[in-house]
Structure formats: structure tokens, C-alpha cells
Design an enzyme around this catalytic site. Sequence first.
Site, PDB file in Angstrom:
ATOM      1  N   HIS A 155       0.823  -1.215   0.000  1.00 45.23           N
ATOM      2  CA  HIS A 155       0.000   0.000   0.000  1.00 45.23           C
ATOM      3  C   HIS A 155       0.858   1.266   0.000  1.00 45.23           C
ATOM      4  CE1 HIS A 155      -3.465   2.381   0.227  1.00 45.23           C
ATOM      5  NE2 HIS A 155      -4.144   1.736   1.153  1.00 45.23           N
ATOM      6  N   ASP A 377      -8.741  -7.762 -18.630  1.00 50.51           N
ATOM      7  CA  ASP A 377      -8.732  -8.874 -19.593  1.00 50.51           C
ATOM      8  C   ASP A 377      -7.302  -9.113 -20.061  1.00 50.51           C
ATOM      9  OD1 ASP A 377      -8.977 -10.602 -21.707  1.00 50.51           O
ATOM     10  OD2 ASP A 377     -10.474  -9.424 -22.791  1.00 50.51           O
TER      11      ASP A 377
END
Length: 441
Positions: A155, A377
Site C-alpha cells: 500500500h 482482460d
Amino acid sequence: MIEMKSEILSIICIKPSSPTPSHLKIFRLSLLDQLSPTIHGNMTFFYTSNVKILSNLSQTLQDSLSQTLTLFYPLAGRLQDAATVDCNDEGVLFIEAQVNVQLSEFLSQPDFKLIDHLLPSTDSETMGLSNGAMLLVQFTSFTCGGMAISLSMNHKLADLSALVTFLQSWTNYSHSFHKPVVPDFIGPNLLPARDDFPNMSASVNISTAKFTLRRFVFSASKIAELKDRVYERFLQVMKRHPSRVEVVLALIWKCAIAANRSKSGSFKPSALFQAVNLRKRMTPPVPESAFGNFVWPFMVIAEEDNKDDLELHELVIDMRRAFNSFCRDMADKFKGEEGHLAILGALKERGEFFKNRKEMTVYKCTSWCKFPLYDTDFGWGKPVWHVSVNKMVSNTIALADTRSGDGIEAFITLDDEDMAIFEYNEELLKYATLNPSIACA
């Protein structure tokens, strides 16, 4: 109950396809990065596939990841201190695994305890192999040919918007488009890290109480009903329409407060923190491709008003007012020479507020809605589902679009006793379905 077993097939280190130039070897973080906790957040994407030879897909992912790391070179480095990354090209960890169940079995009613099998392990052996890697990836195959791709990213370097930018570049390389989304490392120039903030780095207080994670799904029609319920009063006060996120979050918060009241026998004041993406709320707007942390939370308060129950429309109105106030008065201050003063002031004000409110119950919310996560994708189709699992902190709410784009999934953690009441709340279940099946088609 599914009995899932996993087998690690390989663990390798992926390095950038081209070495990082010497003048980029030391990367100074922004102040918001510096204040972010040194934890790894996770995100898992699930895909159906009829492809037989999964090794080719794994190799495609590895090759395209290596190309992507050349652009996102800090990810292939190692933290030197709270504000500096040594961009030494040591690389990221890539794990290939397989499980003994079909994807459709797992998605028929997702069990969050089983997702551990799909995440890059945080055990000492794996973390030792990772040698402090900023990113870990696990590619897992199901017996049916379905797949899961999990990312575990530090993070310190990225918020959700930055993760999306990384994914857009990686998927483009995977498609051989050679036109990746180039990250903009504007953060350190906009709000530089500071050496006089040595002990200010944020920490995550790992919950000592046992807590439960549940998934609730709000369909488009139920969200419309919620909007209708608050519409007239909200429009009258705010002169605008309530959002999907506002009405869903207000209901969840209302029911969480009710569960806590039922457990304790009395009303406790409550604070809700909502994370805001600062990029488009600065003047001029920061590019969406800006890599790093550009998030700050604003706070909404629910205090006792001598009513037996909180009014939903009042919560929604309070949320919008707090959001508008933050965007108007604060969002543009997190930059420039005075930016650190704005942060210090905000942290001091928050500390003063809670100093005399020990009984206040705090909830934290983040929204992934409108982020194009379902466009991830890699060349064999879009994901049928994505999820991020929080196993560290209680009293959290994460909202995400459903695959259709018009509903909302809510991933909620509450202390065990609170959740045992919350998940049977009649008002909640009037609008939400608890952990429904996910269709693979």
C-alpha cells in the site's frame, strides 16, 4: 462445504525486461505514500476458460508482467525507509498453483476462508523468498480450466486507482498491444515526503477481537427502491439526487449502528470515514494515471438525537454535506509547500475530536464503484468476479460494482457479536441478498 486443497507448482522472481536507468534508482515517495501503512492489499480476479494448456497462459502473464515492471519500476524495487524506494530491479514474486475444485463449485457460494488458497502466501517461507517484494502475484488454475489471478501490492506505493493503471498496462502488454497506460509519478513533486515526519507513518491496528466478513449484494432494482425512499427529502435539502453508493452505505451504517446498540443495550455515537480519490478533486485535476496514494478520508458523525432509530434520509444528507465540505475546503490543499500543514492540521483535528470520545464506534468505508476492474482482460476474456479480502481490521465496508455494473456488492467486517445481529437485520435483508451465487456464464 468445499474441501479445497492447493498445490504450489512454481515460485519465481520476475524482473523488469529492461534495467532501470541509473538516474531513476532512488525513488522518493510522496507525503501521502509516506503516511500509508506498510501492508499488502490484495485483489483476486476469476476467469473461465476452455484453454487446455495453462502453462502458456502463465508464461504470457510472466512475460507481460516483466514488460510492465519496466514502466512501474518502483514496484520491482525494495523499501529503503518510510519515504524511499531503492529501485534495484530485484523484481516481484510470481507463484503458480493449482487447486482441486472447479471454479463453478467455488463461486456457487464463495467461502472467504478458502480464498487463502488463491492468495500469495504471507507465511515466513514465502515472504523470505520474496525478500521484501512490493508485489506478489499468484496464478491459480481450477480443475475445469478456470483461473484466478491474485495480486498482493504494498500500500506504500499504490491506492486502488494506481492498481487499475498498473492492470491496464499489464493487460495491454498481455494482449501485445504495446500501448500501455504510462504511469505518471507526479506525487513526489506535488506533495514531497518530509524528513520531519519520522514517526507519522500510518499504522493499521490489527483487530484483537474476532470479526466476521460477509458479502451482501444490492440489485439495481433494490437500489432504486432505496433511492426512492430518501429522494424527496434529499432533493429538498441538497437540490441534487442521491447516489447509489450513498444510499447503500447509509443503510449499511444504519444497520451496523443498530446491531451495536442491540449488543450493548445503549446507543453509542458513531463515526464513518469515507475514502476520497483526490485526483479529480484537485485544481487542476491530477491525471487518473498518477501512480501512488492520492486518497484521504472525510468523516461523518451520527450522534444520539433522542430517537429510537436513525432516519435513513438524514444519514444520506449528512454524508453528502460532509463530502461537499471536504471537496470544497480540503481536497485541493494536499499539495504544494503548504500541503504538509494541511495534513498536520487534519490529523491534529481528528486526534482532538476523538480524545474525549472514547465510546465512539468507528467504521471505515472505501468504494471501488466506477473503477473499471471488470475490464481486466489478459487475453482470455473479462473476469466473472473480483474480490479483495480484508483479514486484518474490523468495522470496514468495501463497495464494488456487480459485473452488470448497476448493482453493488458490499464486503463488510464486523465483530462477531455485531455481525451475528447485523446479518439478520430485516431492514437490511429487504434490500440486500447475503452471499448469492456468482454465475460463470
